[in-house]
Design a protein around this motif. Sequence first.
Motif, PDB file in Angstrom:
ATOM      1  N   THR A 111       0.827  -1.214   0.000  1.00  0.00           N
ATOM      2  CA  THR A 111       0.000   0.000   0.000  1.00  0.00           C
ATOM      3  C   THR A 111       0.860   1.263   0.000  1.00  0.00           C
ATOM      4  O   THR A 111       0.455   2.280  -0.536  1.00  0.00           O
ATOM      5  N   LYS A 155       2.477  10.366   9.053  1.00  0.00           N
ATOM      6  CA  LYS A 155       1.166   9.941   9.587  1.00  0.00           C
ATOM      7  C   LYS A 155       0.521   8.905   8.678  1.00  0.00           C
ATOM      8  O   LYS A 155       0.965   8.725   7.532  1.00  0.00           O
ATOM      9  N   VAL A 168      -2.463   7.491   6.291  1.00  0.00           N
ATOM     10  CA  VAL A 168      -3.522   7.941   5.396  1.00  0.00           C
ATOM     11  C   VAL A 168      -4.836   7.350   5.920  1.00  0.00           C
ATOM     12  O   VAL A 168      -4.817   6.293   6.568  1.00  0.00           O
ATOM     13  N   GLN A 182      -8.620  -1.570   9.798  1.00  0.00           N
ATOM     14  CA  GLN A 182      -8.345  -2.124   8.468  1.00  0.00           C
ATOM     15  C   GLN A 182      -8.350  -3.659   8.526  1.00  0.00           C
ATOM     16  O   GLN A 182      -8.846  -4.321   7.612  1.00  0.00           O
ATOM     17  N   ARG A 194      18.194   3.753   2.942  1.00  0.00           N
ATOM     18  CA  ARG A 194      17.447   3.286   1.757  1.00  0.00           C
ATOM     19  C   ARG A 194      17.616   4.225   0.569  1.00  0.00           C
ATOM     20  O   ARG A 194      17.535   5.448   0.730  1.00  0.00           O
ATOM     21  N   ARG A 199      13.580   8.477  -0.299  1.00  0.00           N
ATOM     22  CA  ARG A 199      12.173   8.809  -0.034  1.00  0.00           C
ATOM     23  C   ARG A 199      12.088  10.037   0.856  1.00  0.00           C
ATOM     24  O   ARG A 199      12.842  10.154   1.816  1.00  0.00           O
TER      25      ARG A 199
HETATM   26  N1  LIG Z   1      -2.399   0.629   5.281  1.00  0.00           N
HETATM   27  C1  LIG Z   1      -2.081   1.941   5.379  1.00  0.00           C
HETATM   28  N2  LIG Z   1      -2.851   2.778   6.114  1.00  0.00           N
HETATM   29  C2  LIG Z   1      -2.572   4.082   6.222  1.00  0.00           C
HETATM   30  N3  LIG Z   1      -1.519   4.671   5.628  1.00  0.00           N
HETATM   31  C3  LIG Z   1      -0.707   3.888   4.869  1.00  0.00           C
HETATM   32  C4  LIG Z   1      -0.942   2.489   4.710  1.00  0.00           C
HETATM   33  N4  LIG Z   1       0.002   1.973   3.897  1.00  0.00           N
HETATM   34  C5  LIG Z   1       0.812   2.994   3.583  1.00  0.00           C
HETATM   35  N5  LIG Z   1       0.385   4.146   4.152  1.00  0.00           N
HETATM   36  C6  LIG Z   1       1.011   5.488   4.033  1.00  0.00           C
HETATM   37  O1  LIG Z   1       2.138   5.387   3.167  1.00  0.00           O
HETATM   38  C7  LIG Z   1       3.352   5.671   3.886  1.00  0.00           C
HETATM   39  C8  LIG Z   1       4.462   4.789   3.376  1.00  0.00           C
HETATM   40  O2  LIG Z   1       4.120   3.441   3.577  1.00  0.00           O
HETATM   41  P1  LIG Z   1       5.222   2.289   3.550  1.00  0.00           P
HETATM   42  O3  LIG Z   1       6.025   2.379   2.292  1.00  0.00           O
HETATM   43  O4  LIG Z   1       4.509   0.992   3.810  1.00  0.00           O
HETATM   44  O5  LIG Z   1       6.156   2.731   4.739  1.00  0.00           O
HETATM   45  P2  LIG Z   1       7.026   2.051   5.861  1.00  0.00           P
HETATM   46  O6  LIG Z   1       8.416   2.092   5.322  1.00  0.00           O
HETATM   47  O7  LIG Z   1       6.811   3.022   6.987  1.00  0.00           O
HETATM   48  O8  LIG Z   1       6.558   0.666   6.167  1.00  0.00           O
HETATM   49  C9  LIG Z   1       2.992   5.475   5.347  1.00  0.00           C
HETATM   50  O9  LIG Z   1       3.824   6.211   6.232  1.00  0.00           O
HETATM   51  C10 LIG Z   1       1.551   5.980   5.362  1.00  0.00           C
HETATM   52  O10 LIG Z   1       1.497   7.389   5.335  1.00  0.00           O
END
Ligand SMILES: Nc1ncnc2c1ncn2[C@@H]1O[C@H](COP(=O)(O)OP(=O)(O)O)[C@@H](O)[C@H]1O
Length: 271
Positions: free
Chosen positions: A69, A95, A97, A132, A162, A206
């Motif tokens: 996601t 934060k 989403v 979720q 990264r 990123r």
């Molecule tokens: N299932 C989710 N619910 C809410 N926000 C999400 C979700 N998946 C991703 N995001 C948003 O996308 C951003 C990047 O996600 P991700 O690449 O999975 O990051 P991480 O490296 O923190 O695991 C999160 O910090 C969040 O803002």
Amino acid sequence: MAIVHRLLRSAAAAFSPAAAAARRGLSALAAEQTLERNVQWVFLGCPGVGKGTYASRLSQLVGVPHIATGDLVREELASSGPLSQQLAEIVNQGKLVSDEIIIDLLSKRLERGETKGESGFILDGFPRTVGQAEILEGVTEIDLVVNLKLREDVLLEKCLGRRTCSQCGGNFNIASINAEEGNGKPRICMPPLLPPANCMSKLITRADDTEEVVKKRLHIYNEMSRPVEEFYRKRGKLLEFDLPGGIPESWPKLLQALNIEDHDDKQCAVA
Ligand SMILES: Nc1ncnc2c1ncn2[C@@H]1O[C@H](COP(=O)(O)OP(=O)(O)O)[C@@H](O)[C@H]1O
């Protein structure tokens, strides 16, 4: 999987408690649809733990799509669509989403996959809240949840190291991690995963991989996503996996834990 995206959409439109009974009905329907299907797995774990790396490798081995996601959010951000400004502000502050937006992005991705004949999935980064997880449970059966674990100090270093190649999309890590044993934490060594010479000048970081934002994301993970581990633990679906080190060390052990043989062939044995 055909029905999952439609059910997710219905669930997204039905967030009220009054819809709970309806969701239970949908669940029964989804179960009927998924008697014979490919695996439906979830990867949990803190930012930087390596969900993307291992979920992507496993998806190739098992022959199902890897759906992250976070990638869907970044694609939406890059598209300059109506949501991109709003998403940029949320993501760059570390934060989450809203469930509605994430479920909409995920439903669309599943729908695109369905038209290409995809079936099964390994989800990475979803579910990230108990809400979720409940919605997902209401629409389809999850077979297994892999919870990847690593020391928090190492997670920060990994996120800061990264890099992605802006041309080929390859993911690399320039951090050379050598965390000593102590305070109950195991020693962890991870050599850098360096890009080939032709990617070197095209590496990007990123926007949310800064020290401040990673710390915020770790905090939010502990608050919002840690309870998801308990959600699946209670259901007997959680496989805990402590990463022993970098990919060469961890990958064979993960396959062993999953009882999968890597024959470099999609007909691998999955127990
Ligand atoms: N299932 C989710 N619910 C809410 N926000 C999400 C979700 N998946 C991703 N995001 C948003 O996308 C951003 C990047 O996600 P991700 O690449 O999975 O990051 P991480 O490296 O923190 O695991 C999160 O910090 C969040 O803002």
